[in-house]
Design an enzyme around this catalytic site. Structure first.
Site, PDB file in Angstrom:
ATOM      1  N   LYS A   1      46.241  36.115  -5.797  1.00 31.04           N
ATOM      2  CA  LYS A   1      46.065  35.026  -4.909  1.00 31.04           C
ATOM      3  C   LYS A   1      44.705  35.049  -4.204  1.00 31.04           C
ATOM      4  O   LYS A   1      44.462  36.211  -3.723  1.00 31.04           O
ATOM      5  CB  LYS A   1      47.121  34.679  -3.858  1.00 31.04           C
TER       6      LYS A   1
ATOM      7  N   GLU B   1      56.465  31.080  -5.616  1.00 33.86           N
ATOM      8  CA  GLU B   1      55.742  32.134  -5.406  1.00 33.86           C
ATOM      9  C   GLU B   1      56.628  33.461  -5.069  1.00 33.86           C
ATOM     10  O   GLU B   1      57.541  33.249  -4.269  1.00 33.86           O
ATOM     11  CB  GLU B   1      54.734  31.647  -4.066  1.00 33.86           C
TER      12      GLU B   1
ATOM     13  N   SER C   1      78.776  20.778  25.090  1.00 31.26           N
ATOM     14  CA  SER C   1      78.865  20.189  26.339  1.00 31.26           C
ATOM     15  C   SER C   1      79.212  18.500  26.320  1.00 31.26           C
ATOM     16  O   SER C   1      79.301  18.094  27.369  1.00 31.26           O
ATOM     17  CB  SER C   1      77.497  20.794  26.959  1.00 31.26           C
TER      18      SER C   1
ATOM     19  N   CYS D   1      49.874  28.082  -4.414  1.00 32.91           N
ATOM     20  CA  CYS D   1      50.374  27.614  -2.920  1.00 32.91           C
ATOM     21  C   CYS D   1      48.910  27.154  -2.301  1.00 32.91           C
ATOM     22  O   CYS D   1      48.648  26.249  -2.281  1.00 32.91           O
ATOM     23  CB  CYS D   1      51.045  28.650  -2.295  1.00 32.91           C
TER      24      CYS D   1
END
Length: 734
Positions: free
Chosen positions: A113, A44, A357, A175
């Site tokens: 879309k 896309e 750390s 999508c």
């Protein structure tokens, strides 16, 4: 037999970097043609990159996309192959996210879309309009003049339709349309479409791959069809990582699948399918035939061209394959490592610097960088010339040398710094050094006491006050101030070293500072603003602490960093507590890692406010806590969330992988100034607690019930009209 060879691909695109994107698109077409494919599908918005965001609002972006498409069409790229290209298109005043279907140097159809992705890391409604025109479904679109003149084509069909070839029918489903409540493909299947092309921009989330594949395979399981799925791969400039996994499915079976975690720029997947199998499945279903007889008609675009091959001897058809589903720990390590490499290779930086750390969070980041180094060396060994060239440039190799050992490569591109103080334990210092040795980083041990002491002396000179921690009689405000001073001192030292150490070692460029604040710490605000939570990038910023601990165990076993097992097992200690104090950092905020994970999912995924969260947790925790105790926990969480929300506005850009990330602006769009007392909401909780207790007293009998507030809680909730809305531990929907 109607044999059709199809190719889909995952591309590592870069938002607004048109040259890079065109290079990848052309390579994918060349490889698809070389494999004999008749269809090539890309992801896309592949021409511009998916993550352009507000650049989509610029006319220049649309103009450049058309220029790139014209370049593809005037050349021989689409000769003999149907190509679907993703790009934005303006139609009048409307901007659409489109798939442009091209064949033989012509645009056959433009498919806008119809259902846009919005929410979470997606915000397509901000930039695009959804195509919802009903009559006619297909309209005519006038091409830009320079494109029209180059192609000798003035108009093209635009809208909802499909392409009818002489031997099959092909259509696009873009999508989110596949994952919507009413998908597009069932209607297209009833209209005779046999091949579906889904161009996607789906970002990685832990545990998402299984849901994605189940949806894709389900699209053709009962109604038949060939489903081609394409996705982005890598990081195109934003906070998400696109995890590829392009695939080809036939009648519900996966016959080809691409890589999920890869450093490749182009990953092509090819399969040869028999379309007669699609027709046979549909012919054998009486319900399909009946529904097809009364279908809603979708208009076709007729193209007098054959895509299929005729039957030949010694021709094979792709068979179903077994899918590998990575565990969540592998997803965390591989996804974040690929995300970091995408940033490093494109940022111009020479490496990373991490304040290490020896605790869970920073050690996880160190392991992820180590994983990245291993992936780079492995990819070079597999012949990836692009990764090799990037690694040579970033690592400053000369005379034909290149990385062959991950620890040697890490030494060139990764600094770790243990910034201890008088409150640091010897075990933390030892664990930090051991992990740096295993990963291969250039490790420094720095004391911050001198800088902190200077700041405290300055404060005393200005005010006449000397700060003390709790153990020395200090108040909470003093203790908090001391922690913040230490954290901000470490931040300043980290950025100083990141900018100057390359110069010290005669290396060009700069290093990116990595931070290691987790999703749970961001959620409750258990971090220092402009302190150790600050950095250039944060690969664990939306990962919860429980998943991170599981990742350490996995990494100890699978990455060869055995010291991580000891780090995971060690009990964390607040920075300003004495070495002998048995103290958990989570006690500072009064919430465990497991509780924060529950609160985060209920707040973000299920959209629960204080009252709804209280109701759900009454069902979840009724066997161990009273309503009053649950109410106190919910109030405590929302108090901390509201008080510290402002910290999310400056949080380091993080790799978005956990669906309840509280990062401000990009993922969790809520205000940062709250009334932290939540007077109205908390009052409603108190009223419900009183009602539940009263109902419990009415239901209880002295002989059957000893604890009124716990045993019959589910009956009292039901009597009060409260219903559970969701399992607090369910994953978010796709």
């Amino acid at each position: 037999m109607r044999l059709l060879k199809v190719a889909t691909c995952s591309l590592n695109q870069w938002a607004m970097e048109f040259d890079c994107n065109m290079k990848n698109i052309k390579e994918s077409i060349s490889r698809a043609k070389a494999a004999g494919a008749a269809i090539r599908l890309g992801p896309e918005l592949e021409i511009t990159g998916y993550g352009c965001e507000d650049h989509f609002l610029e006319r220049d972006t649309i103009t450049h996309a058309w220029e790139c498409l014209k370049e593809l069409l005037v050349g021989d790229w689409t000769d003999g192959i149907l190509c679907s290209f993703g790009m934005p298109v303006m139609r009048g005043a409307e901007r659409y996210n489109c798939q442009v279907l091209c064949l033989n140097r012509k645009i056959v159809m433009i498919r806008p879309k119809m259902w846009l992705a919005n929410g979470g890391s997606c915000g397509e409604l901000r930039w695009f309009t959804a195509w919802k025109q009903k009559e006619p479904l297909l309209d005519q679109f006038t091409l830009p003049t320079h494109v029209s003149e180059a192609l000798s084509q003035n108009t093209v069909p635009f809208g909802h339709g499909y392409i009818q070839f002489l031997d099959t029918a092909v259509a696009a489903e873009v999508c989110m349309e596949l994952f919507s409540p009413v998908p597009i493909h069932p209607e297209l299947a009833l209209n005779g479409v046999e091949v579906f092309m889904n161009a996607s921009g789906s970002s990685h989330q832990v545990r998402k791959m299984d849901r994605r594949l189940r949806t894709i395979t389900g699209a053709t399981l009962t109604r038949g069809g060939v489903y081609m799925y394409s996705n982005h791969l890598g990081c195109d400039g934003g906070r998400v990582f696109y995890d590829g996994c392009s695939c080809i499915v036939v009648n519900g079976d996966v016959v080809a699948q691409g890589l999920q975690f890869s450093l490749k720029d182009v990953d092509l997947v090819v399969a040869q399918v028999d379309l007669d199998k699609v027709a046979n499945l549909r012919d054998s279903s009486s319900s399909f035939r009946e529904q097809a007889s009364c279908k809603t008609k979708v208009p076709p675009v007729f193209v007098p061209y054959k895509l299929c091959q005729s039957f030949k001897l010694h021709t094979s058809v792709s068979s179903p394959i077994k899918i590998h589903y990575p565990c969540p720990e592998e997803e965390i390590g591989m996804g974040a490592a690929c995300w970091l490499w995408s940033y490093l290779r494109r940022s111009g930086a020479s490496g990373f610097l991490l304040p290490l750390s020896g605790g869970v969070d920073s050690s996880s980041v160190a392991a992820i960088v180590g994983c990245m180094s291993q992936l780079v060396v492995k990819e070079i060994a597999n012949g990836n010339e692009q990764v090799k060239a990037d690694a040579i440039r970033i690592g400053h190799y000369i005379d034909g040398q290149f990385p062959t050992d991950s620890k040697e490569f890490a030494k060139r591109i990764f600094y770790t710094v243990f910034m201890g103080s008088e409150n640091s334990s010897a075990d933390s210092r030892r664990r930090s050094g051991a992990l740096s040795e295993e990963v291969g980083s250039w490790h420094l041990d720095v004391s911050v006491d001198g800088v902190v002491s200077s700041l405290l002396s300055l404060f005393q000179t200005l005010t006449g006050k000397r700060l003390h921690n709790k153990e020395n009689g200090g108040r909470n405000v003093e203790n908090t101030a001391l922690r913040n001073i230490e954290a901000r001192t470490r931040m300043a030292i980290a950025f100083m070293l990141a900018s100057l150490l390359p110069w010290v070692h005669n290396k060009p460029g700069f290093y990116l500072v990595l931070s290691s604040t987790t999703a749970d710490e961001g959620l409750c605000g258990n971090l220092t603003k402009y302190g150790c939570s600050s950095g250039d990038l944060n690969p664990v910023g939306s990962i919860n602490k429980l998943d991170l601990r599981a990742f350490l165990i996995w990494a100890a076993q699978n990455l060869g960093y055995s010291s991580l097992a000891e780090i995971e097992a060690a009990r964390p200690r607040a920075a300003l507590e004495s070495i002998g104090t048995n103290h958990r950092e989570q006690a500072d905020v009064g919430m465990t890692d497991g509780e924060l994970s529950v609160y985060g999912r209920l707040r973000r995924i299920f959209r629960h406010g204080p009252l709804s969260m209280f109701k759900d947790l009454c069902y979840k925790w009724q066997s161990t806590l009273t309503p009053a105790q649950i109410a106190d926990k919910v109030k405590h969480f929302f108090k901390y969330y509201a008080t510290n929300r402002h910290k999310m506005t400056v949080l380091t850009p993080s790799y978005l992988v956990e669906s309840y990330s509280s990062e401000d602006n990009r993922y969790d769009q809520r205000q940062f100034l709250y009334n932290a007392r939540w007077p109205y909401q908390f009052q409603k909780i108190d009223e419900l607690v009183q009602q539940l207790n009263a109902d419990g007293e009415a239901l209880a009998t002295s002989s059957e019930q000893e604890r009124v507030n716990i045993l019959p809680l589910d009956r009292r909730l039901s009597a009060s009209g409260v219903r559970p809305t969701a399992d607090a531990f369910d994953d978010a929907p796709s």
